[in-house]
Design an enzyme around this catalytic site. Structure first.
Site, PDB file in Angstrom:
ATOM      1  N   LEU A 136       8.801  -0.423  -6.897  1.00 44.02           N
ATOM      2  CA  LEU A 136      10.359  -0.386  -6.755  1.00 44.02           C
ATOM      3  C   LEU A 136      10.109  -2.376  -6.810  1.00 44.02           C
ATOM      4  O   LEU A 136      11.548  -2.936  -6.630  1.00 44.02           O
ATOM      5  CB  LEU A 136      10.786  -0.107  -5.069  1.00 44.02           C
ATOM      6  CG  LEU A 136      10.277   1.821  -5.151  1.00 44.02           C
ATOM      7  CD1 LEU A 136      10.704   1.661  -3.777  1.00 44.02           C
ATOM      8  CD2 LEU A 136      11.053   2.184  -5.548  1.00 44.02           C
ATOM      9  N   ILE A 164       7.078   7.135 -10.022  1.00 40.19           N
ATOM     10  CA  ILE A 164       6.068   7.286  -9.771  1.00 40.19           C
ATOM     11  C   ILE A 164       5.449   7.458 -11.801  1.00 40.19           C
ATOM     12  O   ILE A 164       4.552   6.242 -11.955  1.00 40.19           O
ATOM     13  CB  ILE A 164       5.777   8.513  -9.429  1.00 40.19           C
ATOM     14  CG1 ILE A 164       6.476   8.429  -7.728  1.00 40.19           C
ATOM     15  CG2 ILE A 164       3.905   8.421  -9.659  1.00 40.19           C
ATOM     16  CD1 ILE A 164       5.689   9.828  -7.391  1.00 40.19           C
ATOM     17  N   ALA A 198       8.190  14.233  -6.202  1.00 36.74           N
ATOM     18  CA  ALA A 198       8.908  15.094  -7.265  1.00 36.74           C
ATOM     19  C   ALA A 198       7.964  13.749  -8.596  1.00 36.74           C
ATOM     20  O   ALA A 198       8.067  12.643  -8.673  1.00 36.74           O
ATOM     21  CB  ALA A 198       9.828  15.321  -8.312  1.00 36.74           C
ATOM     22  N   GLY A 220       0.506  -1.221  -0.242  1.00 34.55           N
ATOM     23  CA  GLY A 220       0.156   0.174   0.203  1.00 34.55           C
ATOM     24  C   GLY A 220       0.873   1.146   0.508  1.00 34.55           C
ATOM     25  O   GLY A 220       0.642   2.091   0.538  1.00 34.55           O
ATOM     26  N   THR A 277      11.120   9.941 -12.115  1.00 36.39           N
ATOM     27  CA  THR A 277      10.473   8.753 -12.933  1.00 36.39           C
ATOM     28  C   THR A 277      10.171   7.772 -12.713  1.00 36.39           C
ATOM     29  O   THR A 277       9.478   6.648 -13.341  1.00 36.39           O
ATOM     30  CB  THR A 277      11.620   8.611 -14.309  1.00 36.39           C
ATOM     31  OG1 THR A 277      12.968   8.003 -14.005  1.00 36.39           O
ATOM     32  CG2 THR A 277      11.917   9.703 -14.916  1.00 36.39           C
ATOM     33  N   ILE A 294       5.168  -2.993   8.228  1.00 38.00           N
ATOM     34  CA  ILE A 294       6.865  -2.558   7.294  1.00 38.00           C
ATOM     35  C   ILE A 294       6.697  -1.157   6.609  1.00 38.00           C
ATOM     36  O   ILE A 294       7.464  -0.182   6.591  1.00 38.00           O
ATOM     37  CB  ILE A 294       6.132  -3.964   6.649  1.00 38.00           C
ATOM     38  CG1 ILE A 294       6.255  -4.891   7.074  1.00 38.00           C
ATOM     39  CG2 ILE A 294       6.741  -3.322   5.771  1.00 38.00           C
ATOM     40  CD1 ILE A 294       5.836  -5.975   5.852  1.00 38.00           C
ATOM     41  N   GLU A 329      15.615  11.999 -12.041  1.00 35.39           N
ATOM     42  CA  GLU A 329      14.634  12.803 -12.936  1.00 35.39           C
ATOM     43  C   GLU A 329      13.238  11.966 -12.751  1.00 35.39           C
ATOM     44  O   GLU A 329      12.362  12.732 -13.662  1.00 35.39           O
ATOM     45  CB  GLU A 329      14.789  12.569 -14.707  1.00 35.39           C
ATOM     46  CG  GLU A 329      16.114  13.300 -15.001  1.00 35.39           C
ATOM     47  CD  GLU A 329      15.990  14.798 -15.507  1.00 35.39           C
ATOM     48  OE1 GLU A 329      14.799  14.983 -15.413  1.00 35.39           O
ATOM     49  OE2 GLU A 329      16.674  15.311 -15.733  1.00 35.39           O
ATOM     50  N   LYS A 379       5.460  22.051 -10.462  1.00 34.81           N
ATOM     51  CA  LYS A 379       7.286  21.587 -10.480  1.00 34.81           C
ATOM     52  C   LYS A 379       6.934  22.018 -12.112  1.00 34.81           C
ATOM     53  O   LYS A 379       6.437  21.687 -12.930  1.00 34.81           O
ATOM     54  CB  LYS A 379       7.685  20.322 -10.260  1.00 34.81           C
ATOM     55  CG  LYS A 379       8.894  19.978 -11.222  1.00 34.81           C
ATOM     56  CD  LYS A 379       8.937  18.448 -10.807  1.00 34.81           C
ATOM     57  CE  LYS A 379      10.323  18.182 -11.166  1.00 34.81           C
ATOM     58  NZ  LYS A 379      10.499  16.498 -11.082  1.00 34.81           N
TER      59      LYS A 379
HETATM   60  C1  LIG Z   1      15.299   8.274  -2.552  1.00 32.67           C
HETATM   61  C2  LIG Z   1      14.611   7.669  -3.296  1.00 32.67           C
HETATM   62  C3  LIG Z   1      14.249   8.978  -4.229  1.00 32.67           C
HETATM   63  C4  LIG Z   1      12.666   8.783  -4.593  1.00 32.67           C
HETATM   64  N1  LIG Z   1      12.370  10.156  -5.451  1.00 32.67           N
HETATM   65  C5  LIG Z   1      11.433  10.291  -6.183  1.00 32.67           C
HETATM   66  C6  LIG Z   1      10.781  11.196  -6.887  1.00 32.67           C
HETATM   67  O1  LIG Z   1      11.378  12.121  -6.501  1.00 32.67           O
HETATM   68  N2  LIG Z   1       9.734  10.799  -7.936  1.00 32.67           N
HETATM   69  C7  LIG Z   1       9.466   9.422  -8.121  1.00 32.67           C
HETATM   70  O2  LIG Z   1       8.853   9.692  -8.733  1.00 32.67           O
HETATM   71  N3  LIG Z   1       9.694   8.214  -7.417  1.00 32.67           N
HETATM   72  C8  LIG Z   1      11.099   8.413  -6.808  1.00 32.67           C
HETATM   73  N4  LIG Z   1      11.118   7.681  -5.864  1.00 32.67           N
HETATM   74  C9  LIG Z   1      10.618   6.479  -5.827  1.00 32.67           C
HETATM   75  C10 LIG Z   1       8.859   6.392  -5.575  1.00 32.67           C
HETATM   76  O3  LIG Z   1       9.742   6.076  -3.713  1.00 32.67           O
HETATM   77  C11 LIG Z   1       8.903   4.764  -5.280  1.00 32.67           C
HETATM   78  O4  LIG Z   1       8.855   4.228  -6.701  1.00 32.67           O
HETATM   79  C12 LIG Z   1       7.026   4.643  -4.772  1.00 32.67           C
HETATM   80  O5  LIG Z   1       6.604   5.067  -3.769  1.00 32.67           O
HETATM   81  C13 LIG Z   1       6.220   3.521  -4.460  1.00 32.67           C
HETATM   82  O6  LIG Z   1       6.893   2.794  -4.307  1.00 32.67           O
HETATM   83  P1  LIG Z   1       6.415   1.551  -3.947  1.00 32.67           P
HETATM   84  O7  LIG Z   1       4.905   1.400  -3.582  1.00 32.67           O
HETATM   85  O8  LIG Z   1       6.789   0.463  -5.117  1.00 32.67           O
HETATM   86  O9  LIG Z   1       6.535   0.516  -2.445  1.00 32.67           O
HETATM   87  P2  LIG Z   1       6.850   1.495  -1.137  1.00 32.67           P
HETATM   88  O10 LIG Z   1       6.183   2.965  -0.656  1.00 32.67           O
HETATM   89  O11 LIG Z   1       7.946   0.386  -0.324  1.00 32.67           O
HETATM   90  O12 LIG Z   1       6.012   0.494  -0.517  1.00 32.67           O
HETATM   91  C14 LIG Z   1       5.256  -1.159  -0.243  1.00 32.67           C
HETATM   92  C15 LIG Z   1       4.189  -1.791   0.314  1.00 32.67           C
HETATM   93  O13 LIG Z   1       4.202  -3.215   1.118  1.00 32.67           O
HETATM   94  C16 LIG Z   1       3.767  -3.361   2.054  1.00 32.67           C
HETATM   95  N5  LIG Z   1       4.341  -5.054   2.082  1.00 32.67           N
HETATM   96  C17 LIG Z   1       5.798  -5.183   2.470  1.00 32.67           C
HETATM   97  N6  LIG Z   1       6.230  -6.788   2.477  1.00 32.67           N
HETATM   98  C18 LIG Z   1       4.812  -7.114   3.533  1.00 32.67           C
HETATM   99  C19 LIG Z   1       4.797  -8.212   3.647  1.00 32.67           C
HETATM  100  N7  LIG Z   1       5.076  -9.222   4.321  1.00 32.67           N
HETATM  101  N8  LIG Z   1       3.145  -8.076   4.309  1.00 32.67           N
HETATM  102  C20 LIG Z   1       2.116  -6.668   3.832  1.00 32.67           C
HETATM  103  N9  LIG Z   1       2.550  -6.302   3.468  1.00 32.67           N
HETATM  104  C21 LIG Z   1       3.973  -6.186   2.172  1.00 32.67           C
HETATM  105  C22 LIG Z   1       4.612  -2.124   3.227  1.00 32.67           C
HETATM  106  O14 LIG Z   1       3.211  -1.819   3.759  1.00 32.67           O
HETATM  107  C23 LIG Z   1       4.376  -1.099   1.746  1.00 32.67           C
HETATM  108  O15 LIG Z   1       3.035  -0.784   1.691  1.00 32.67           O
HETATM  109  C24 LIG Z   1      12.087   7.447  -4.797  1.00 32.67           C
HETATM  110  C25 LIG Z   1      13.211   6.395  -3.658  1.00 32.67           C
HETATM  111  C26 LIG Z   1      14.153   6.443  -3.255  1.00 32.67           C
HETATM  112  C27 LIG Z   1      13.882   5.010  -2.476  1.00 32.67           C
END
Ligand SMILES: Cc1cc2nc3c(=O)[nH]c(=O)nc-3n(C[C@H](O)[C@H](O)[C@H](O)COP(=O)(O)OP(=O)(O)OC[C@H]3O[C@@H](n4cnc5c(N)ncnc54)[C@H](O)[C@@H]3O)c2cc1C
Length: 500
Positions: free
Chosen positions: A335, A348, A52, A14, A346, A44, A344, A80
């Site tokens: 991720l 999202i 951004a 989520g 990218t 977690i 840049e 932006k």
């Molecule tokens: C340093 C950094 C800077 C960034 N800056 C940018 C930016 O400026 N612009 C941009 O577009 N993107 C950026 N990103 C990327 C962006 O943060 C991610 O693409 C975005 O937040 C998506 O994350 P996610 O949902 O894939 O993962 P997460 O936010 O990690 O979510 C993972 C989810 O899975 C759940 N989960 C995991 N394991 C379990 C389990 N065993 N049981 C139940 N639930 C579980 C967690 O609870 C959580 O809800 C950046 C990333 C990093 C690392």
């Protein structure tokens, strides 16, 4: 007739990816088509960075039918117009990568060609004079485009900065209103079907097994299903993109609301600065081979605009992508699928493009392998094209003041990028390849901004006389300066339309 329709979708995670997926399925498919369950664990938590975006985000908002002002208020958002790069080409040098175009193409020849002709005569020192986004950013101006005929004000591509935690919450409200069911708790096991290795269910800590026809892995870096259960494998790009950690900290916001992200290069990485309404987001992205966490934190804290509002937080990462983003009945987004570099903004967009490409190949329960292969091929191309654009920022530099920059400046680069650089070096031509995300303006902005100087300019620019070129460019520059003057301040615009 056998019913092959997908009726039960389980989203694991989520964060931004999980809730973007949930909102999209709720909007496009609707609860009558399929039940959508999203599982997340508060314990977690989410990665919570990623604040951004790029202009394509507006397309996603429109697809959901969101009111932009409401979205901005709910997420403490700001606007932006591009990214300011400080100390990248060399220390003390700054350039701007704007959204939108420079000037206007004339007589079928790109604006860059005319600009370079004058630039090489020493007459047009600053490309920013021909970008409304860059010109407006100098004085922190912003407005949305208006209906103003040929004026530059008619076309102002822009993007958003927002609070990632609030964004996930906002999309959660949207998705739950439209029938998505959220389950809180930790998944401890992924069960595969014996016969074909498809995902059968995920098992929660309390023993409940949640079954689905389709699983969307949005579990973040761990790749709970795609990697841990289905063993997708990982293509590692750390030899080209060696930064592997970030330290993030919010700080108090300052008076001037810059309508852009700032990226300041340091000794072994770079620092982001993202202004929001209630705070400024900051982070230092660096390569742990060259500096320690302590040193990176000290650099970050020494370069904040205001008082830190929380303890610095470390986020380790690895650049690259899963060898397959979709396997059997599991597709990975965010991720869980891969990560390039936040330089840049990218990531999202990659979630958004993953979703839209997935919807165009939406499966039934038979999961046709040709569809899956096509999706994987197209998505991996998206990743590779963005990767090359990011590598350019590190590689095309004069910096030789640290082992990190020496490595980046002299490393071998992918051939596709090497070719783009060779082509630019001869006549300053910059191209968008096929459907790649970054267009010729972006490639030109970064190549020129990183101080690459071509030997000549496109000879076809001589179809216009030098005098006419001077006069037309002066006219465009004036129109841009007048338009930037006309715009309200970013802060006033936000206060009037979308103050949180
Ligand atoms: C340093 C950094 C800077 C960034 N800056 C940018 C930016 O400026 N612009 C941009 O577009 N993107 C950026 N990103 C990327 C962006 O943060 C991610 O693409 C975005 O937040 C998506 O994350 P996610 O949902 O894939 O993962 P997460 O936010 O990690 O979510 C993972 C989810 O899975 C759940 N989960 C995991 N394991 C379990 C389990 N065993 N049981 C139940 N639930 C579980 C967690 O609870 C959580 O809800 C950046 C990333 C990093 C690392």
């Amino acid at each position: 007739m056998t019913d092959h329709r997908i009726r039960n979708i389980v989203i694991v995670g989520g964060g931004t990816a999980g809730w973007m997926a949930a909102a999209t399925f709720a909007r496009i498919l609707g609860p009558e088509y399929a039940k959508v369950t999203l599982i997340e664990s508060d314990e977690i938590g989410i990665v919570g960075v990623g604040e951004a975006t790029i202009p394509q985000m507006a397309t996603f908002n429109r697809m959901l039918g969101l009111d932009e002002n409401e979205f901005m208020r709910a997420t403490q958002g700001s606007f932006k117009l591009g990214i300011q790069f400080v100390n990248w080409g060399r220390q003390g040098h700054t350039y701007f990568h704007p959204f939108g175009k420079y000037g206007i193409d004339m007589k079928g020849v790109s604006f860059h060609a005319y600009f370079l002709r004058l630039h090489q005569l020493g007459e047009a020192p600053d490309i920013d004079d021909w970008s409304l986004q860059a010109a407006a950013s100098r004085t922190n101006k912003f407005m949305r485009p208006i209906d103003a005929g040929n004026s530059p004000l008619s076309e102002i591509p822009y993007a958003f900065h927002f609070d990632a935690g609030l964004y996930a919450r906002f999309l959660r409200g949207y998705a739950e209103e439209r029938g998505v069911v959220r389950r809180e708790g930790k998944i401890v096991e992924v069960r595969l079907r014996g016969a074909d290795g498809f995902v059968e269910s995920v098992v929660m800590e309390d023993g409940a097994a949640i079954e689905g026809d389709l699983f969307v892995d949005c579990s973040g870096f761990r790749g709970l299903i795609i990697e841990q259960a289905l063993k997708a494998g990982f293509t590692d790009w750390s030899h080209w993109l060696p930064c592997d950690r970030a330290i993030a900290v919010p700080c108090e916001s300052v008076d001037a609301w810059t309508p852009y992200t700032r990226s300041t290069a340091h000794k072994a990485g770079w620092q982001w600065r993202i202004p929001l309404q209630h705070r400024t987001g900051n982070g230092h992205v660096f390569c742990s081979k060259y500096i320690s966490d302590d040193e990176a934190t000290a650099t970050l804290l020494a370069n904040l605009d205001g008082k830190p509002l929380a303890d610095p937080r470390t986020v380790p990462f690895r650049t690259g992508h899963r060898n397959k983003l979709w396997i059997k009945n599991c597709v990975s987004l965010g991720l869980a699928g891969g990560f390039i570099e936040p330089l840049e903004s990218t990531a999202i967009w990659l979630i958004q493009s993953g979703l839209s490409r997935f919807l165009t190949m939406f499966p039934d329960k038979r999961f046709n392998q040709a569809d899956i292969d096509r999706y994987n091929r197209i998505m991996i191309t998206d990743y590779e094209e963005i990767r090359d654009f990011i590598i350019l920022h590190y590689h095309a530099t004069e910096r030789d003041d640290s082992p990190f920059w020496d490595y980046c400046r002299t490393m071998e680069i992918p051939e596709r990028l090497a070719e783009k650089m060779r082509v630019f070096r001869s006549h300053g031509r910059a191209f968008r390849e096929n459907e790649e995300l970054f267009n010729d303006t972006s490639w030109f902005a970064v190549m020129h901004g990183q101080l690459m100087r071509p030997q000549g300019f496109d000879p076809v620019a001589e179809i216009m006389s030098l005098d006419e070129t001077r006069s037309r460019l002066a006219h465009i520059r004036e129109a841009i300066a007048n338009s930037a003057d006309y715009m309200p301040s970013h802060r006033d615009f936000v206060r009037e339309h979308c103050a949180a």
